[in-house]
Design a protein around this motif. Structure first.
Motif, PDB file in Angstrom:
ATOM      1  N   ILE A  50       1.820 -33.516  16.634  1.00  0.00           N
ATOM      2  CA  ILE A  50       1.011 -35.047  16.222  1.00  0.00           C
ATOM      3  C   ILE A  50      -0.482 -34.861  15.637  1.00  0.00           C
ATOM      4  O   ILE A  50      -1.249 -34.265  16.338  1.00  0.00           O
ATOM      5  CB  ILE A  50       0.966 -35.721  17.343  1.00  0.00           C
ATOM      6  N   MET A  51      -0.789 -35.338  14.492  1.00  0.00           N
ATOM      7  CA  MET A  51      -2.170 -35.298  13.941  1.00  0.00           C
ATOM      8  C   MET A  51      -2.467 -36.710  13.730  1.00  0.00           C
ATOM      9  O   MET A  51      -1.759 -37.620  13.999  1.00  0.00           O
ATOM     10  CB  MET A  51      -1.994 -34.577  12.577  1.00  0.00           C
ATOM     11  N   PRO A  52      -3.764 -37.009  13.738  1.00  0.00           N
ATOM     12  CA  PRO A  52      -4.375 -38.348  13.516  1.00  0.00           C
ATOM     13  C   PRO A  52      -3.519 -39.087  12.520  1.00  0.00           C
ATOM     14  O   PRO A  52      -3.417 -40.275  12.861  1.00  0.00           O
ATOM     15  CB  PRO A  52      -5.755 -38.130  13.222  1.00  0.00           C
ATOM     16  N   VAL A  53      -3.248 -38.618  11.443  1.00  0.00           N
ATOM     17  CA  VAL A  53      -2.508 -39.268  10.270  1.00  0.00           C
ATOM     18  C   VAL A  53      -1.190 -39.807  11.035  1.00  0.00           C
ATOM     19  O   VAL A  53      -0.605 -40.716  10.394  1.00  0.00           O
ATOM     20  CB  VAL A  53      -2.376 -38.599   9.128  1.00  0.00           C
ATOM     21  N   ASN A  54      -0.845 -39.146  11.861  1.00  0.00           N
ATOM     22  CA  ASN A  54       0.582 -39.498  12.602  1.00  0.00           C
ATOM     23  C   ASN A  54       0.655 -40.723  13.725  1.00  0.00           C
ATOM     24  O   ASN A  54       1.544 -40.936  14.242  1.00  0.00           O
ATOM     25  CB  ASN A  54       1.261 -38.253  13.265  1.00  0.00           C
ATOM     26  N   ILE A  55      -0.821 -41.124  14.075  1.00  0.00           N
ATOM     27  CA  ILE A  55      -0.921 -41.934  15.194  1.00  0.00           C
ATOM     28  C   ILE A  55      -1.018 -43.357  14.433  1.00  0.00           C
ATOM     29  O   ILE A  55      -1.917 -43.773  13.915  1.00  0.00           O
ATOM     30  CB  ILE A  55      -2.090 -41.801  15.844  1.00  0.00           C
ATOM     31  N   GLY A  56       0.278 -44.143  14.808  1.00  0.00           N
ATOM     32  CA  GLY A  56       0.206 -45.627  14.153  1.00  0.00           C
ATOM     33  C   GLY A  56      -0.206 -46.613  15.046  1.00  0.00           C
ATOM     34  O   GLY A  56      -0.873 -46.234  16.041  1.00  0.00           O
ATOM     35  N   ASN A  57       0.179 -47.758  15.096  1.00  0.00           N
ATOM     36  CA  ASN A  57      -0.016 -48.901  16.289  1.00  0.00           C
ATOM     37  C   ASN A  57       0.676 -48.739  17.297  1.00  0.00           C
ATOM     38  O   ASN A  57       1.822 -49.056  17.356  1.00  0.00           O
ATOM     39  CB  ASN A  57       0.099 -50.247  15.508  1.00  0.00           C
ATOM     40  N   ASN A  58       0.359 -47.688  18.205  1.00  0.00           N
ATOM     41  CA  ASN A  58       0.946 -47.387  19.339  1.00  0.00           C
ATOM     42  C   ASN A  58       2.251 -46.930  19.225  1.00  0.00           C
ATOM     43  O   ASN A  58       3.263 -47.044  20.070  1.00  0.00           O
ATOM     44  CB  ASN A  58       0.966 -48.612  20.470  1.00  0.00           C
ATOM     45  N   GLN A  59       2.454 -46.263  18.262  1.00  0.00           N
ATOM     46  CA  GLN A  59       3.579 -45.432  17.948  1.00  0.00           C
ATOM     47  C   GLN A  59       3.345 -44.344  17.074  1.00  0.00           C
ATOM     48  O   GLN A  59       2.200 -43.858  16.329  1.00  0.00           O
ATOM     49  CB  GLN A  59       4.650 -46.197  17.254  1.00  0.00           C
ATOM     50  N   ILE A  60       4.098 -43.117  17.332  1.00  0.00           N
ATOM     51  CA  ILE A  60       3.860 -42.000  16.235  1.00  0.00           C
ATOM     52  C   ILE A  60       4.666 -41.966  15.112  1.00  0.00           C
ATOM     53  O   ILE A  60       5.773 -42.637  15.079  1.00  0.00           O
ATOM     54  CB  ILE A  60       4.259 -40.526  17.156  1.00  0.00           C
ATOM     55  N   VAL A  61       4.071 -41.903  14.009  1.00  0.00           N
ATOM     56  CA  VAL A  61       4.682 -42.032  12.555  1.00  0.00           C
ATOM     57  C   VAL A  61       5.195 -40.812  12.299  1.00  0.00           C
ATOM     58  O   VAL A  61       4.564 -39.719  12.177  1.00  0.00           O
ATOM     59  CB  VAL A  61       3.690 -42.452  11.555  1.00  0.00           C
ATOM     60  N   THR A  62       6.530 -40.383  12.223  1.00  0.00           N
ATOM     61  CA  THR A  62       7.181 -39.134  12.067  1.00  0.00           C
ATOM     62  C   THR A  62       7.146 -38.709  10.612  1.00  0.00           C
ATOM     63  O   THR A  62       7.718 -37.462  10.336  1.00  0.00           O
ATOM     64  CB  THR A  62       8.352 -38.819  12.735  1.00  0.00           C
ATOM     65  N   GLN A  63       7.092 -39.503   9.617  1.00  0.00           N
ATOM     66  CA  GLN A  63       7.338 -39.266   8.322  1.00  0.00           C
ATOM     67  C   GLN A  63       6.237 -38.395   7.854  1.00  0.00           C
ATOM     68  O   GLN A  63       4.970 -38.342   7.972  1.00  0.00           O
ATOM     69  CB  GLN A  63       7.176 -40.524   7.198  1.00  0.00           C
ATOM     70  N   GLY A  64       6.709 -37.145   7.226  1.00  0.00           N
ATOM     71  CA  GLY A  64       5.663 -36.131   6.874  1.00  0.00           C
ATOM     72  C   GLY A  64       4.963 -35.353   8.059  1.00  0.00           C
ATOM     73  O   GLY A  64       4.330 -34.479   7.904  1.00  0.00           O
ATOM     74  N   ILE A  65       5.463 -35.381   9.400  1.00  0.00           N
ATOM     75  CA  ILE A  65       4.712 -34.838  10.462  1.00  0.00           C
ATOM     76  C   ILE A  65       4.919 -33.337  10.344  1.00  0.00           C
ATOM     77  O   ILE A  65       5.908 -32.825   9.958  1.00  0.00           O
ATOM     78  CB  ILE A  65       5.362 -35.361  11.786  1.00  0.00           C
ATOM     79  N   ALA A  66       3.870 -32.593  10.686  1.00  0.00           N
ATOM     80  CA  ALA A  66       3.754 -31.043  10.760  1.00  0.00           C
ATOM     81  C   ALA A  66       4.558 -30.743  11.920  1.00  0.00           C
ATOM     82  O   ALA A  66       4.669 -31.385  12.710  1.00  0.00           O
ATOM     83  CB  ALA A  66       2.178 -30.697  10.616  1.00  0.00           C
ATOM     84  N   ARG A  67       5.164 -29.457  11.561  1.00  0.00           N
ATOM     85  CA  ARG A  67       5.891 -28.877  12.761  1.00  0.00           C
ATOM     86  C   ARG A  67       5.508 -27.358  12.834  1.00  0.00           C
ATOM     87  O   ARG A  67       4.952 -26.842  11.738  1.00  0.00           O
ATOM     88  CB  ARG A  67       7.389 -28.814  12.034  1.00  0.00           C
ATOM     89  N   ILE A  68       5.565 -26.709  14.005  1.00  0.00           N
ATOM     90  CA  ILE A  68       5.465 -25.460  14.342  1.00  0.00           C
ATOM     91  C   ILE A  68       6.734 -24.831  14.948  1.00  0.00           C
ATOM     92  O   ILE A  68       7.356 -25.614  15.681  1.00  0.00           O
ATOM     93  CB  ILE A  68       4.075 -25.134  15.158  1.00  0.00           C
ATOM     94  N   SER A  69       6.469 -23.735  14.789  1.00  0.00           N
ATOM     95  CA  SER A  69       7.915 -22.787  15.536  1.00  0.00           C
ATOM     96  C   SER A  69       7.589 -23.013  17.030  1.00  0.00           C
ATOM     97  O   SER A  69       6.761 -23.121  17.828  1.00  0.00           O
ATOM     98  CB  SER A  69       7.743 -21.216  15.127  1.00  0.00           C
TER      99      SER A  69
END
Length: 168
Positions: A50-69
C-alpha cells in the motif's frame, strides 16, 4: 484538547491517538524506508504494498497496486497490516487514510505511509477511522504537519492527535 469547540457528554474522555495505542498494546510506525525496499523488489504477482496513491476515501484502491514477493514480505513482516489497522499517507495529501479490512490482512504498509495499530480492547478501529475523517481532526493534522510546500507526518504528530474516547 477539545478541537470540536462543543462540550462532550460526561462519560466521554479526551485523550490522544498515541495514548490509545499505548493502552491497547498497539503502535504507530512508518512503512519501510527506501533503503529497505527498492524498485527492483516489485513483482507482477505477490503481496500488495500500500502506497499513498492507493489510499482512497477510507478504502484501499487496488488498481495498479505495487506488489512484492512473499520472501520480501516476510523480511519486512513488521510492516504487514492487520485487520483494523489504519494506514495514512505520510507526505503530500496527509489527510488520506484508510481502515484495513479483513481481505487486506497481511498486505504491506508501503513506503510513504504510516500504520496505526490501535491494539485491543480500548476503542473500535472503525470508530477511529471515521473520527479521523472529521473536518476538525483533518484540520488539526494539516496544521501540525511539517513542511510548507509538502506536508509531512511522523509518528510524533500522529501520537499527539486529539481523540475523544466513548464509554465502553
Amino acid at each position: 484538547m477539545n478541537i470540536f469547540n462543543t462540550p462532550l457528554p460526561e462519560s466521554w474522555q479526551y485523550t490522544t491517538l498515541g495514548n490509545v495505542c499505548l493502552r491497547g498494546g498497539g503502535l504507530i510506525q512508518p512503512g519501510p524506508f527506501g533503503s529497505q525496499l527498492h524498485a527492483s523488489d516489485y513483482v507482477l504477482f505477490g503481496v500488495p504494498s500500500i502506497m499513498p496513491v492507493n489510499i482512497g476515501n477510507n478504502q484501499i484502491v487496488t488498481q495498479g497496486i505495487a506488489r512484492i514477493s512473499e520472501v520480501d514480505a516476510e523480511r519486512l513482516s513488521r510492516y504487514r497490516v492487520k485487520t483494523g489497522d489504519i494506514v495514512y499517507s505520510r507526505r503530500g495529501d496527509v489527510e488520506r487514510c484508510s481502515l484495513i479490512r479483513e481481505d487486506q490482512e497481511g498486505w504491506l504498509c508501503g513506503t510513504g505511509c504510516l500504520m496505526i495499530r490501535l491494539g485491543e480492547g480500548v476503542i473500535d478501529p472503525r470508530f477511529v477511522s471515521f473520527y479521523l475523517k472529521h473536518p476538525a481532526v483533518k484540520e488539526w493534522i494539516l496544521r501540525h504537519a511539517l513542511g510548507a510546500t509538502m506536508p509531512n507526518l511522523n509518528t510524533s504528530i500522529m501520537q499527539s492527535v486529539p481523540l475523544v474516547l466513548p464509554p465502553h
